[in-house]
Write a protein that holds these residues in place. Structure first.
Motif, PDB file in Angstrom:
ATOM      1  N   MET A   1       0.839  -1.197   0.000  1.00  0.00           N
ATOM      2  CA  MET A   1       0.000   0.000   0.000  1.00  0.00           C
ATOM      3  C   MET A   1       0.878   1.253   0.000  1.00  0.00           C
ATOM      4  O   MET A   1       1.923   1.290   0.634  1.00  0.00           O
ATOM      5  CB  MET A   1      -0.904  -0.016   1.245  1.00  0.00           C
ATOM      6  CG  MET A   1      -2.089   0.920   1.136  1.00  0.00           C
ATOM      7  SD  MET A   1      -3.092   0.938   2.639  1.00  0.00           S
ATOM      8  CE  MET A   1      -4.240  -0.406   2.337  1.00  0.00           C
ATOM      9  N   GLN A   2       0.460   2.282  -0.749  1.00  0.00           N
ATOM     10  CA  GLN A   2       1.206   3.539  -0.833  1.00  0.00           C
ATOM     11  C   GLN A   2       1.172   4.291   0.504  1.00  0.00           C
ATOM     12  O   GLN A   2       0.191   4.195   1.239  1.00  0.00           O
ATOM     13  CB  GLN A   2       0.547   4.442  -1.876  1.00  0.00           C
ATOM     14  CG  GLN A   2       0.595   3.908  -3.274  1.00  0.00           C
ATOM     15  CD  GLN A   2       1.889   4.285  -3.961  1.00  0.00           C
ATOM     16  OE1 GLN A   2       2.349   5.404  -3.834  1.00  0.00           O
ATOM     17  NE2 GLN A   2       2.481   3.349  -4.669  1.00  0.00           N
ATOM     18  N   LEU A   3       2.203   5.089   0.722  1.00  0.00           N
ATOM     19  CA  LEU A   3       2.273   5.871   1.957  1.00  0.00           C
ATOM     20  C   LEU A   3       1.056   6.792   2.092  1.00  0.00           C
ATOM     21  O   LEU A   3       0.484   6.946   3.167  1.00  0.00           O
ATOM     22  CB  LEU A   3       3.576   6.686   1.971  1.00  0.00           C
ATOM     23  CG  LEU A   3       3.890   7.419   3.268  1.00  0.00           C
ATOM     24  CD1 LEU A   3       4.040   6.457   4.431  1.00  0.00           C
ATOM     25  CD2 LEU A   3       5.158   8.262   3.130  1.00  0.00           C
ATOM     26  N   LEU A   4       0.660   7.396   0.962  1.00  0.00           N
ATOM     27  CA  LEU A   4      -0.463   8.319   0.986  1.00  0.00           C
ATOM     28  C   LEU A   4      -1.757   7.626   1.435  1.00  0.00           C
ATOM     29  O   LEU A   4      -2.545   8.175   2.198  1.00  0.00           O
ATOM     30  CB  LEU A   4      -0.652   8.931  -0.413  1.00  0.00           C
ATOM     31  CG  LEU A   4      -1.701  10.032  -0.490  1.00  0.00           C
ATOM     32  CD1 LEU A   4      -1.033  11.365  -0.816  1.00  0.00           C
ATOM     33  CD2 LEU A   4      -2.748   9.714  -1.534  1.00  0.00           C
ATOM     34  N   ASP A   5      -1.928   6.408   0.979  1.00  0.00           N
ATOM     35  CA  ASP A   5      -3.090   5.611   1.340  1.00  0.00           C
ATOM     36  C   ASP A   5      -3.092   5.261   2.827  1.00  0.00           C
ATOM     37  O   ASP A   5      -4.104   5.359   3.519  1.00  0.00           O
ATOM     38  CB  ASP A   5      -3.016   4.310   0.538  1.00  0.00           C
ATOM     39  CG  ASP A   5      -4.264   4.093  -0.267  1.00  0.00           C
ATOM     40  OD1 ASP A   5      -5.079   5.025  -0.363  1.00  0.00           O
ATOM     41  OD2 ASP A   5      -4.411   2.980  -0.810  1.00  0.00           O
ATOM     42  N   LYS A   6      -1.936   4.847   3.299  1.00  0.00           N
ATOM     43  CA  LYS A   6      -1.801   4.505   4.716  1.00  0.00           C
ATOM     44  C   LYS A   6      -2.113   5.717   5.588  1.00  0.00           C
ATOM     45  O   LYS A   6      -2.799   5.620   6.600  1.00  0.00           O
ATOM     46  CB  LYS A   6      -0.369   4.036   5.013  1.00  0.00           C
ATOM     47  CG  LYS A   6       0.003   2.705   4.402  1.00  0.00           C
ATOM     48  CD  LYS A   6       1.351   2.292   4.948  1.00  0.00           C
ATOM     49  CE  LYS A   6       1.800   0.969   4.343  1.00  0.00           C
ATOM     50  NZ  LYS A   6       3.101   0.549   4.896  1.00  0.00           N
ATOM     51  N   LEU A   7      -1.580   6.867   5.152  1.00  0.00           N
ATOM     52  CA  LEU A   7      -1.785   8.086   5.937  1.00  0.00           C
ATOM     53  C   LEU A   7      -3.275   8.425   5.974  1.00  0.00           C
ATOM     54  O   LEU A   7      -3.804   8.812   7.028  1.00  0.00           O
ATOM     55  CB  LEU A   7      -0.983   9.242   5.319  1.00  0.00           C
ATOM     56  CG  LEU A   7      -1.066  10.589   6.019  1.00  0.00           C
ATOM     57  CD1 LEU A   7      -0.568  10.494   7.460  1.00  0.00           C
ATOM     58  CD2 LEU A   7      -0.251  11.654   5.273  1.00  0.00           C
ATOM     59  N   THR A   8      -3.961   8.265   4.855  1.00  0.00           N
ATOM     60  CA  THR A   8      -5.392   8.551   4.808  1.00  0.00           C
ATOM     61  C   THR A   8      -6.155   7.691   5.814  1.00  0.00           C
ATOM     62  O   THR A   8      -7.027   8.179   6.538  1.00  0.00           O
ATOM     63  CB  THR A   8      -5.921   8.304   3.378  1.00  0.00           C
ATOM     64  OG1 THR A   8      -5.171   9.108   2.472  1.00  0.00           O
ATOM     65  CG2 THR A   8      -7.386   8.652   3.265  1.00  0.00           C
ATOM     66  N   ILE A   9      -5.819   6.416   5.876  1.00  0.00           N
ATOM     67  CA  ILE A   9      -6.530   5.491   6.771  1.00  0.00           C
ATOM     68  C   ILE A   9      -6.149   5.729   8.233  1.00  0.00           C
ATOM     69  O   ILE A   9      -7.008   5.813   9.115  1.00  0.00           O
ATOM     70  CB  ILE A   9      -6.223   4.021   6.378  1.00  0.00           C
ATOM     71  CG1 ILE A   9      -6.821   3.730   5.001  1.00  0.00           C
ATOM     72  CG2 ILE A   9      -6.750   3.058   7.434  1.00  0.00           C
ATOM     73  CD1 ILE A   9      -6.407   2.384   4.428  1.00  0.00           C
ATOM     74  N   LEU A  10      -4.855   5.896   8.492  1.00  0.00           N
ATOM     75  CA  LEU A  10      -4.413   5.915   9.888  1.00  0.00           C
ATOM     76  C   LEU A  10      -4.577   7.290  10.551  1.00  0.00           C
ATOM     77  O   LEU A  10      -4.553   7.395  11.773  1.00  0.00           O
ATOM     78  CB  LEU A  10      -2.976   5.401   9.982  1.00  0.00           C
ATOM     79  CG  LEU A  10      -2.885   3.901   9.626  1.00  0.00           C
ATOM     80  CD1 LEU A  10      -1.430   3.455   9.515  1.00  0.00           C
ATOM     81  CD2 LEU A  10      -3.624   3.029  10.652  1.00  0.00           C
TER      82      LEU A  10
END
Lengths: 403, 276
Positions: A1-10
């Motif tokens: 998973m992309q960093l941007l995606d992880k940041l959005t979720i977390l």
């Protein structure tokens, strides 16, 4: 998973923890040194979101995988949300990048419970250690502390973090049993006690390692259960006294997707939350006791602020002569804050206080007027009935519409 | 009425004010001018007050307050300072206190200046600098008052060995890793670099901003109160605000999760016992 995606979720998963304070840290500077970051005791809000809340820290979870099933939490194991996990290096990279760009003053890191309590706590501590020791990061760090974590892990967390927090979650033990079956009041309080003890040691012994110099805070969710404000304020007062907490945060329960039947699916009670913060502020800053603000069971008034409510219930102590009264008493007048009280006392050493002085000090004159005497003014409303005064001074409906 | 000229700095005003006080010139006898109120002023020579010697006793705290208020850009910038100074030196100590009409204005200006310094600390947004600039980070800011030289020292504490510059429409500062250099006129090249868009680096921040917002608590009034819209132009996240408010108010969703996560496949986790 992309960093941007992880940041959005977390980031989405972490926003229910409302603490955003970045204040109270000791003075640290990176001027001319390797590393990054400074603190000077005052906090900085770097932005505000459209809910009016400030962004001071990068507030994220390390992971939103969680073994617990707390009914009020979006990350409970039975919740149908996308799940992901940051590596410690990713959190470090994000923190340093955001910090350089001046988006934030530090990191507030929490986590879902994975594998075991100690494993989870270890992961949190590891990120803080990387930041402090490898990257010489001197900005603010707030670590969530997991109740039941091993004492040596909490001790290590206290060495790296400016602030630690253990969430009390719900105002009563009964609600906690019902809504957070894996959590226990006794372990929450033990963790608070250990942090309090660590702070005391660091203060008393000069050679003791530093320990969470910005102290500890906690959060209580409001409106997920039926507890009244009186119980909430009395509990908060006990927490302030027992563990010297810097702050109790009140978080109006926000509806979550796929909400379980055990918690309400309704707009968060924002005005109630606001009144609780006002009452809390009166307890911390003005020397009010919980029982002065709410003598018996029940909730704070929503139409008037708690100081005005107290003054209306204690008309025998007013009107107060601003040219004679103690500063502490002046600060209890509705519409006059602590700073104005101090300034009035400074001014009256030079000359007598007049009504216009309150205007210059930007006091809320309408609220103060019925409760004060100055050199040129004596209230005609002093005889007025409290009920009609209340009618006159209540917050306008426009201000109530927080939703 | 005498006209006195200030070079726009507090040190310059202080010297002129000292001479005026020593000569017993009352506030109503004086007219103060600087380059803002009279452009081209310093192109010509100017008549200075004849130098007098003597001692003045001014409380250190008052001097600090005057210096802070001097950073305020506005009407009667120098004459207010002189009036307060005159009155305090002549025994009216309340002239600097918030309860006095002059003192109230002085304190209001100090507060506005401190607030603007705080705005700089909070809302400056650095971006990576182009290699030719010989700094690591640069930023653009439009302060309301003359706070840059004084308030930007904060960033030398904060950014360690990073080299940076801040450009404004008026002045500019540059930290070379050792020392802070203040330019009363910002070099044009800095202004060009600092106003280049940096869309790539902002994507993560914008994702964070959208996600950390709780749509169930949307409250535009509170947002405006804390973040006046004149500051929005500095903030890469501010372009998201109208859309976030709109979604929260008119969307089908009434809970707090970020809308972008709404239809993403989720994952329920088995209770710990069932794995044993």
């Amino acid at each position: 998973m992309q960093l941007l995606d992880k940041l959005t979720i977390l980031a989405d998963a972490a926003k229910y923890d409302v603490s955003c304070a970045s204040s109270g840290a000791p003075t640290r500077s990176s001027k001319g040194k390797a590393g990054l970051g400074s603190t000077n005791g005052a906090g900085i809000c770097h932005s505000f979101t459209p809910d009016g809340r400030c962004i001071a820290l990068l507030k994220i979870l390390l992971t939103n995988f969680c073994l617990y099933d707390c009914q009020y939490c979006i990350n409970r194991r039975s919740s149908d949300v996308p799940r992901t996990r940051f590596s410690p290096a990713e959190v470090v990279q994000l923190t340093l990048d955001f910090y350089k760009r001046n988006y934030i003053s530090g990191l507030f890191l929490s986590s879902g419970i994975i594998r075991s309590v100690d494993y989870t706590m270890e992961q949190l501590v590891r990120v803080a250690r990387l930041l402090r020791e490898e990257h010489l990061f001197r900005g603010y760090i707030h670590l969530k502390t997991i109740p039941d974590a091993a004492p040596e892990l909490i001790a290590e967390a206290g060495r790296y973090a400016d602030r630690l927090s253990v969430n009390i979650e719900l105002p009563t033990e009964r609600s906690l049993v019902q809504l957070a079956p894996e959590k226990r009041v006794v372990s929450i309080r033990q963790a608070m006690q250990q942090i309090h003890h660590g702070e005391q040691q660091a203060q008393q012994e000069r050679r003791a390692p530093r320990f969470a110099p910005a102290g500890q805070s906690t959060q209580m969710i409001i409106g997920a259960d039926a507890t009244d404000d009186s119980t909430i304020l009395h509990n908060a007062q006990t927490l302030y006294r027992s563990y010297r907490l810097r702050r109790v945060y009140y978080s109006a329960f926000s509806p979550i997707p796929h909400s379980p039947k055990t918690v309400p699916f309704a707009a968060p009670p924002l005005l109630r939350e606001h009144r609780l913060y006002q009452a809390d502020f009166l307890m911390r800053g003005y020397g009010f006791q919980a029982r002065e603000l709410l003598g018996g069971p029940g909730n704070l008034a929503l139409d008037i602020d708690p100081k005005l409510a107290w003054a209306l219930a204690h008309r025998e102590q007013f009107p107060l002569d601003l040219n004679r009264a103690e500063q502490q008493q002046i600060a209890r007048v509705p519409g006059i804050g602590m700073l104005s009280a101090r300034r009035l006392v400074a001014l009256r050493r030079e000359r007598r206080i007049r009504l216009a002085d309150l205007l210059h000090l930007r006091c809320v004159l309408d609220k103060a007027r019925p409760f004060i005497i100055t050199a040129d003014y004596r209230p005609s409303q002093a005889e007025q009935e409290s009920a009609s005064l209340r009618q006159q001074l209540r917050d306008s409906p426009a201000q109530l519409a927080l939703w | 009425m005498r006209t006195l000229y200030v070079d726009g700095t507090f040190a310059g005003w202080r010297e002129v004010a000292r001479q005026a006080l020593l000569q017993g010139l009352a506030p109503h006898q004086l007219h103060w001018q600087d380059a803002d109120s009279c452009p081209g002023l310093f192109d010509h020579g100017q008549a200075a007050l004849p130098a007098s010697t003597g001692h003045l006793r001014v409380p250190a705290q008052l001097l600090q307050q005057l210096e802070c208020a001097a950073r305020y850009r506005g009407e009667a910038r120098w004459s207010l300072l002189y009036r307060v100074l005159w009155r305090v030196v002549h025994g009216q100590r309340s002239a600097a206190l918030a309860g006095d009409p002059d003192g109230s204005e002085l304190q209001r200006r100090i507060k506005a200046v401190r607030r603007e310094a705080h705005h700089l600390h909070a809302f400056v947004r650095f971006q990576p600098a182009p290699a030719v600039s010989e700094v690591d980070l640069l930023a653009w800011f439009e302060p309301r008052h003359d706070i840059l030289a004084w308030a930007s020292r904060h960033f030398s504490e904060r950014l360690g060995q990073q080299r940076w510059l801040i450009a404004t429409p008026a002045d500019g500062v540059h930290w070379d890793g050792q020392r802070l250099h203040h330019h009363r006129h910002c070099p044009r090249q800095w202004q060009v670099w600092a106003t280049q868009p940096d869309s790539e680096g902002q994507a993560l921040w914008q994702a964070y901003y959208s996600s950390t917002f709780n749509p169930a608590r949307v409250n535009p009034r509170a947002l405006k109160q804390h973040l006046p819209s004149r500051l929005w132009r500095h903030l890469p996240e501010s372009t998201l605000i109208p859309q976030l408010i709109n979604q929260a108010r008119h969307g089908a969703q009434h809970h707090s999760q970020a809308p972008v996560l709404l239809r993403r496949p989720g994952k329920r986790i088995a209770p710990p016992d069932s794995k044993d």
